[in-house]
Design a protein around this motif. Structure first.
Motif, mmCIF file in Angstrom:
data_model
loop_
_atom_site.group_PDB
_atom_site.id
_atom_site.type_symbol
_atom_site.label_atom_id
_atom_site.label_comp_id
_atom_site.label_asym_id
_atom_site.label_seq_id
_atom_site.Cartn_x
_atom_site.Cartn_y
_atom_site.Cartn_z
ATOM 1 N N ASP A 104 0.700 -1.206 -0.150
ATOM 2 C CA ASP A 104 -0.269 -0.068 -0.062
ATOM 3 C C ASP A 104 0.852 1.064 -0.105
ATOM 4 N N MET A 105 0.343 2.132 0.066
ATOM 5 C CA MET A 105 1.093 3.798 0.185
ATOM 6 C C MET A 105 1.859 3.541 1.510
ATOM 7 N N ALA A 106 2.601 4.378 1.959
ATOM 8 C CA ALA A 106 3.209 4.694 3.220
ATOM 9 C C ALA A 106 2.368 5.105 4.391
ATOM 10 N N ILE A 171 -0.076 18.403 -1.628
ATOM 11 C CA ILE A 171 1.094 18.195 -0.747
ATOM 12 C C ILE A 171 1.203 16.952 -0.256
ATOM 13 N N LEU A 172 0.034 16.645 0.590
ATOM 14 C CA LEU A 172 0.029 15.426 1.653
ATOM 15 C C LEU A 172 0.151 14.351 0.573
ATOM 16 N N GLY A 173 -0.464 14.274 -0.606
ATOM 17 C CA GLY A 173 -0.354 13.224 -1.454
ATOM 18 C C GLY A 173 0.999 12.976 -2.042
ATOM 19 N N ALA A 174 1.802 14.094 -2.171
ATOM 20 C CA ALA A 174 3.000 14.020 -2.685
ATOM 21 C C ALA A 174 4.163 13.518 -1.754
ATOM 22 N N ILE A 175 3.819 14.051 -0.604
ATOM 23 C CA ILE A 175 4.735 13.198 0.606
ATOM 24 C C ILE A 175 4.668 11.964 0.628
ATOM 25 N N ASN A 176 3.253 11.581 0.496
ATOM 26 C CA ASN A 176 2.866 10.021 0.568
ATOM 27 C C ASN A 176 3.630 9.259 -0.685
ATOM 28 N N ILE B 32 9.156 9.732 10.035
ATOM 29 C CA ILE B 32 10.112 10.803 10.014
ATOM 30 C C ILE B 32 10.637 11.476 8.568
ATOM 31 N N LEU B 33 10.608 10.564 7.811
ATOM 32 C CA LEU B 33 10.970 11.137 6.361
ATOM 33 C C LEU B 33 9.695 12.095 5.877
ATOM 34 N N GLY B 34 8.620 11.575 6.252
ATOM 35 C CA GLY B 34 7.249 12.309 5.927
ATOM 36 C C GLY B 34 7.381 13.685 6.516
ATOM 37 N N MET B 35 7.725 13.586 7.882
ATOM 38 C CA MET B 35 7.738 14.852 8.375
ATOM 39 C C MET B 35 9.004 15.938 8.041
ATOM 40 N N LEU B 36 10.057 15.421 7.579
ATOM 41 C CA LEU B 36 10.951 16.058 6.692
ATOM 42 C C LEU B 36 10.343 16.670 5.347
ATOM 43 N N LEU B 37 9.959 15.800 4.719
ATOM 44 C CA LEU B 37 9.240 16.493 3.428
ATOM 45 C C LEU B 37 8.227 17.329 3.799
ATOM 46 N N PHE B 38 7.421 17.241 4.937
ATOM 47 C CA PHE B 38 6.304 18.195 4.983
ATOM 48 C C PHE B 38 7.162 19.550 5.486
ATOM 49 N N ILE B 39 8.268 19.354 6.171
ATOM 50 C CA ILE B 39 8.846 20.686 6.880
ATOM 51 C C ILE B 39 9.371 21.355 5.326
ATOM 52 N N THR B 40 9.891 20.493 4.357
ATOM 53 C CA THR B 40 10.489 21.127 3.201
ATOM 54 C C THR B 40 9.352 22.060 2.700
ATOM 55 N N SER B 41 7.972 21.422 2.552
ATOM 56 C CA SER B 41 6.958 22.153 2.181
ATOM 57 C C SER B 41 6.611 23.509 2.817
ATOM 58 N N GLU B 42 6.824 23.293 4.090
ATOM 59 C CA GLU B 42 6.489 24.500 4.852
ATOM 60 C C GLU B 42 7.479 25.492 4.455
ATOM 61 N N GLU B 187 10.554 12.388 17.651
ATOM 62 C CA GLU B 187 11.476 12.547 16.619
ATOM 63 C C GLU B 187 10.859 13.545 15.723
ATOM 64 N N ALA B 188 9.738 13.256 15.522
ATOM 65 C CA ALA B 188 9.266 14.158 14.212
ATOM 66 C C ALA B 188 8.672 15.484 14.774
ATOM 67 N N THR B 189 8.061 15.421 16.175
ATOM 68 C CA THR B 189 7.464 16.586 16.650
ATOM 69 C C THR B 189 8.721 17.529 16.900
#
Lengths: 580, 217
Positions: A104-106, A171-176, B32-42, B187-189
Motif C-alpha cells: 500500500d502507500m506509506a 502536498i500530502l499526496g506528494a509526501i505520501n 520521520i521522512l514524511g515529516m522532513l518532506l512536510f517541513i520542506t513544503s512549509e 523525533e518528528a515533533t
C-alpha cells in the motif's frame, strides 16, 4: 484464468458503500480519484461547451459577459485543479505501489484524507455559482486587481479556499508518494529499476512539495487583501500587482509539469508493451524527467514577458533550454516504436495521439518563448491553442491511454476495443477541429477571454469550426462512458496480464487483492515480468533477497500457503493466460 | 504500572505490524521522512511569504513608514519571547535525547517544559498584538502592517500547531507509549518544533534587527 492462485480475499466487516467511503486501500482510493476527476471533467466540459456556444457566431446569444467570465474561469479551474492534477495523482495512486511491489502507500489514512479534500474543494468552488456575485470570474490565473474585492464577489473567496484545499491535498499526496517510493520498494527494486511512471510520479511529487506551498501563500495573501484590508497586491497603497503574477507563476509553471509528467509516464509504460520492445534509453529518460523538474523552476516569468518587470533574455533562454529534455523524451518514444512489433490496441492509439498532439503543443509553445513573437501573441487565442494541445492533446490523451491500459487490472474486465477506437478517432478529429483554427485566430489578433467579437474582424469561420469541433469532443466522450458501463457488466475477462506487460502490477490478479501480492517475481531489471516470462533457466523465485522471509510471514499471517513455485511455472502460467 | 505495561504491549504490537507492512525497515523511518518532506513544503510556504515581504519592502519609499517607525520598539515582550522559544528548542531536544536513552520520565519532564514555553510564547505574542493594535498598527494599515501581521500570524499559527503536537506527545509520553525503540512521533515533533524556532529567528531578525530604509530611521 487466475494464474496466481489466490484464495478468497480476507473477509471484510465493511461492505459496499461504507467500504468505499472509509477505505484506505490505495487501489480503491485511486479509483475514487479517477471517478471524482471524471465527474469534474464532465462539468468542466459542459462549461467549455457554454464558452464555445457563445463564441460560435458574433454577438451575445446565450450569456452576458459576467456569466461568460464565470464559465471560462470555472472551466479552467475544474479542468486543471479538479481533473488533470487529481486524475494523474489517481493513476499514480493506483499503479505506483503495485509497480514497486508494495502492499500500500506509506500513509494509507493520509492518502484517504488527500482524496476526500478534493470533492469537498470541488463543491466549495462550485458553490460560487449560487452566491450573489456568481462564481469566480477572474480567470484561473486570478490576476490582481481583477481578483480583488472591488471586482469580484464571494465566489472568488470560495475559489481561494477550494484551491488552498486542493493544494493541501496535493502536498500530502506528494509526501505520501515520496515516502512510498523511497521506503516501500520490493527487494531488488533499485532506483534505476523503477518503472518510468514511478519516476515521473517521484519528480512530480518533488515539484508539488516545492511549488504548491508557494501557491498556498499567494492565495492566502490574496485572501487577506480581499477580506482583511491587506495591501500585498494593491499598488495604490504600496503593494505590487506583479508580485501576484510572480508568486502565482512560481507555482503554476512547475504545475504544468505536474500536469504532464505522469502522463508522460503513462505513455512510457504503454509504448514498450505495445511495440514489444524495451523503452529506448531508460536512463536518459530518467534524467530528462529530472531535468524538466529542475528547469521547471527557472522559467515561470515567461508568462510575464509583457509586464516589463522580468529579465527577458534569461527566461527566454531557460524556456528554450527546457525543450531539450522534452525533445530527448520524444526521441526516446519514437526510437521505442521504431521497428517494434506494433499492436494497434486502443491504449497505443491514445499514446500515439499523445505523441503527435504533444509535439504540436511543444512546437507552438516554442514560438511563445521567442520574446518578440510573444509580444505579438500574448493573451491571444494562440496561447489558448497551445495550452489545449499540451493539456488536451497531451494529458487527456495520456489519461485515456491509461484508462484503457489499466481498466482490465482495476476491474478484471477488458474495455471494448471497437468503442475505444471510435472514441479515439472522433476525439482526435474533434481536438484538431477545435484547437487548430485557434492558432489562426490568435495570429489574426483575437484576444482570449472575450465573450463577443466583431463580425467584420475575420474571425467568424474559425470560431464556428472551433465550436463544431468542441461538440465533436463532447460526442466522443459518449462512447467512452457507454464503454465503461457495458464493460463493467459484461466485458471479456481480462486475466492477470492481458497485454503481456513488463511491470509488477501484471504479476498479481485482476483486480489485485487488498494486500496486492501473494508473491513477487525476482526483480533484476526494470522489466521483471518480461524477465519472468522469457527466462531461459529456471531460477527459484523468492529464495534470495533479504525480504523473502517477510513475504512468507505475510502469507502465513493471511493463512495461505507461501511455498512459492519456481518462476518457470510462473512463466508457464502467464503463457496459459494468453492462450485463452 | 499496569497501564504502561499494556501501552508497551500495544506499541510493540503495532510496531510489528508496521514492520511487516514496510518490508525492509532500514534507514530513516517512514514518519520521520514524511515529516522532513512536510517541513520542506512549509519552508517553501514561508519562502513565498518572505518573498512578498522583500518585494513590498523594496518598493516602499521608507520602511517602516514614518508614522509607524517607533511602534515596533515599544514591545516589551518580543525579546523575552524570542529567548523562551529558542530555549524551548533545547528543552525539546533534551526530551528526544531522554527517550533515546529510554528515559520516559526525562521525556515527559522536558516535553512538559517545552509545552509550557510554547504556550507562553503564544500568550506573549497575543499581548504584543494587543499593544500594537492599540497603537494603530493594524492588518489594514498599509503594507507594513499587512506583512507584519501575516508573517508573524502564520508563524504563530505554526507555533500553535507545534504546541498541539507537543500536547499529544506529552499525553502519550505520560501514558508510557514511547520507548527508545518506538518514538518516531517524538523525533518528528521535535524536528517540527526546531523548524518553527528557526523560522522565528529569521522573522525576528527581519522585523526587529534589520535596519529600516528611507526616512523611517
Amino acid at each position: 484464468m487466475a494464474t496466481t492462485a489466490l484464495t478468497p480475499a480476507a473477509t471484510t466487516y465493511r461492505t459496499g458503500l461504507y467500504e468505499w467511503l472509509t477505505t484506505t486501500d490505495h487501489k480503491k482510493i485511486g479509483i475514487l480519484y479517477l471517478v471524482n476527476s471524471f465527474i469534474f471533467f464532465g462539468l468542466g466540459g459542459l462549461l467549455a461547451l457554454g464558452v464555445r456556444a457563445e463564441l460560435a457566431v458574433p454577438g451575445l446569444q446565450f450569456v452576458d459577459e459576467q456569466l461568460y467570465n464565470q464559465l471560462f474561469t470555472m472551466h479552467a479551474s475544474f479542468m486543471l485543479f479538479l481533473f488533470v492534477i487529481p486524475i494523474l495523482a489517481g493513476f499514480a495512486n493506483y499503479v505506483v505501489p503495485l509497480q514497486i511491489g508494495a502492499p500500500d502507500m506509506a500513509f494509507p489514512r493520509i492518502n484517504a484524507l488527500s482524496f476526500w479534500m478534493l470533492p469537498l474543494a470541488g463543491i466549495i468552488m462550485a458553490t460560487g455559482f449560487l452566491t450573489g456575485g456568481g462564481a469566480a470570474a477572474a480567470g484561473w490565473t486570478s490576476y490582481s486587481p481583477l481578483s480583488q474585492d472591488a471586482y469580484s464577489g464571494t465566489g472568488m473567496d470560495l475559489w481561494i479556499v477550494a484551491v488552498v484545499l486542493i493544494g493541501t491535498s496535493s502536498i500530502l499526496g506528494a509526501i505520501n508518494f515520496l515516502v512510498t517510493i523511497f521506503k516501500m520498494r520490493a527487494p531488488g527494486m533499485t532506483m534505476f529499476r523503477l518503472p518510468i511512471l514511478v519516476w515521473t510520479a517521484l519528480v512530480t511529487s518533488v515539484l508539488v512539495v516545492l511549488a504548491t506551498p508557494v501557491l498556498a501563500s499567494a492565495l492566502i495573501m490574496l485572501f487577506i487583501d480581499r477580506n482583511y484590508g491587506g495591501h500585498f497586491f494593491d499598488p495604490a497603497s504600496g503593494g505590487n500587482a506583479v508580485l501576484w503574477q510572480n508568486v502565482f507563476w512560481f507555482y503554476s509553471h512547475p504545475a504544468v509539469y505536474i500536469m504532464i509528467l505522469i502522463g508522460m509516464g503513462i505513455v512510457s509504460e504503454i509504448l514498450p508493451v505495445f511495440s514489444r520492445k524495451p523503452l529506448f534509453g531508460y536512463k536518459a529518460f530518467v534524467f530528462a524527467t529530472a531535468g524538466i523538474g529542475a528547469l521547471g523552476f527557472s522559467v515561470w516569468a515567461h508568462h510575464m514577458f509583457t509586464t516589463g518587470a522580468v529579465y527577458l533574455p534569461f527566461f527566454s533562454f531557460m524556456t528554450f533550454l527546457i525543450a531539450i529534455p522534452t525533445g530527448v523524451k520524444m526521441f526516446n518514444w519514437i526510437a521505442t516504436l521504431y521497428r517494434g512489433q506494433l499492436t494497434l490496441s486502443t491504449p497505443l492509439l491514445f499514446a500515439l495521439g499523445f505523441l503527435s498532439m504533444f509535439l504540436l503543443g511543444g512546437i507552438n509553445g516554442a514560438f511563445s518563448a521567442v520574446v518578440p513573437v510573444d509580444f505579438a501573441i500574448h493573451d491571444t487565442y494562440w496561447v489558448v491553442a497551445h495550452i489545449h494541445y499540451v493539456l488536451f492533446g497531451g494529458s487527456v490523451f495520456a489519461v485515456f491511454a491509461g484508462v484503457y491500459y489499466w481498466f482490465p487490472k482495476m476491474t478484471g474486465r477488458m474495455l471494448n476495443e471497437t468503442l475505444g477506437k471510435i472514441q479515439f478517432v472522433v476525439m482526435f478529429i474533434g481536438l484538431n477541429l477545435t484547437f487548430f483554427p485557434q492558432h489562426q485566430l490568435g495570429l489574426s489578433g483575437m484576444p482570449r477571454r472575450i465573450a463577443d467579437y466583431s463580425s467584420t474582424a475575420g474571425w467568424n469561420d474559425a470560431n464556428l469550426w472551433s465550436t463544431i469541433g468542441s461538440l465533436l469532443i463532447a460526442v466522443s466522450i459518449l462512447p467512452f462512458f457507454w464503454n465503461v458501463f457495458i464493460s463493467l457488466r459484461g466485458g471479456s475477462i481480462a486475466g492477470d496480464d492481458p497485454w503481456e506487460g513488463n511491470t509488477l502490477e501484471w504479476a498479481t490478479s485482476s483486480p489485485p487483492p487488498p494486500y496486492n501480492f501473494d508473491r513477487l517475481p525476482d526483480i533484476h531489471s526494470e522489466r521483471p515480468l518480461f524477465d519472468a516470462r522469457h527466462r531461459r533457466e529456471a531460477v527459484p523465485a523468492l529464495t534470495v533477497g533479504p525480504d523473502a522471509s517477510g513475504h512468507a510471514e505475510i502469507s502465513a499471517a493471511l493463512g495461505r500457503p507461501h511455498d512459492s513455485p519456481d518462476s518457470g511455472s510462473l512463466a508457464k502460467g502467464m503463457d496459459r493466460s494468453h492462450g485463452q | 504500572m499496569t497501564t504502561s505495561e499494556r501501552a508497551m504491549t500495544v506499541s510493540r504490537g503495532t510496531g510489528a505490524d508496521h514492520g511487516a507492512a514496510a518490508g525492509h525497515g532500514t534507514g530513516i523511518s517512514n514518519p520521520i521522512l514524511g515529516m522532513l518532506l512536510f517541513i520542506t513544503s512549509e519552508v517553501m510556504f514561508f519562502a513565498g511569504l518572505f518573498a512578498a515581504y522583500f518585494n513590498v519592502r523594496a518598493a516602499a519609499p521608507a520602511w517602516p513608514p514614518a508614522d509607524l517607525a517607533d511602534k515596533l520598539h515599544i514591545l516589551p515582550l518580543v525579546g523575552p519571547a524570542t529567548v523562551l522559544l529558542v530555549l524551548s528548542s533545547f528543552t525539546c531536544q533534551i526530551g528526544v535525547w531522554a527517550i533515546r536513552r529510554n528515559d520516559r520520565r526525562g521525556l515527559v519532564r522536558a516535553i512538559g517544559v517545552t509545552f509550557v514555553l510554547g504556550v507562553t510564547f503564544l500568550a506573549m505574542q497575543a499581548i504584543d498584538y494587543a499593544l500594537l493594535y492599540e497603537d494603530g498598527l493594524r492588518l489594514d494599515s498599509g503594507p507594513f502592517g499587512t506583512t507584519y501581521y501575516t508573517l508573524t500570524g502564520f508563524h504563530g499559527a505554526h507555533v500553535l500547531g507545534g504546541v498541539l503536537m507537543l500536547g499529544v506527545v506529552l499525553y502519550r509520553g505520560m501514558a508510557g507509549q514511547f520507548s527508545s525503540r518506538h518514538h518516531d512521533m517524538v523525533e518528528a515533533t521535535s524536528m517540527y518544533w526546531h523548524f518553527v524556532d528557526v523560522v522565528w529567528i529569521l522573522l525576528f531578525s527581519l522585523l526587529y534587527l534589520l535596519p529600516g530604509t528611507g526616512g523611517g530611521h
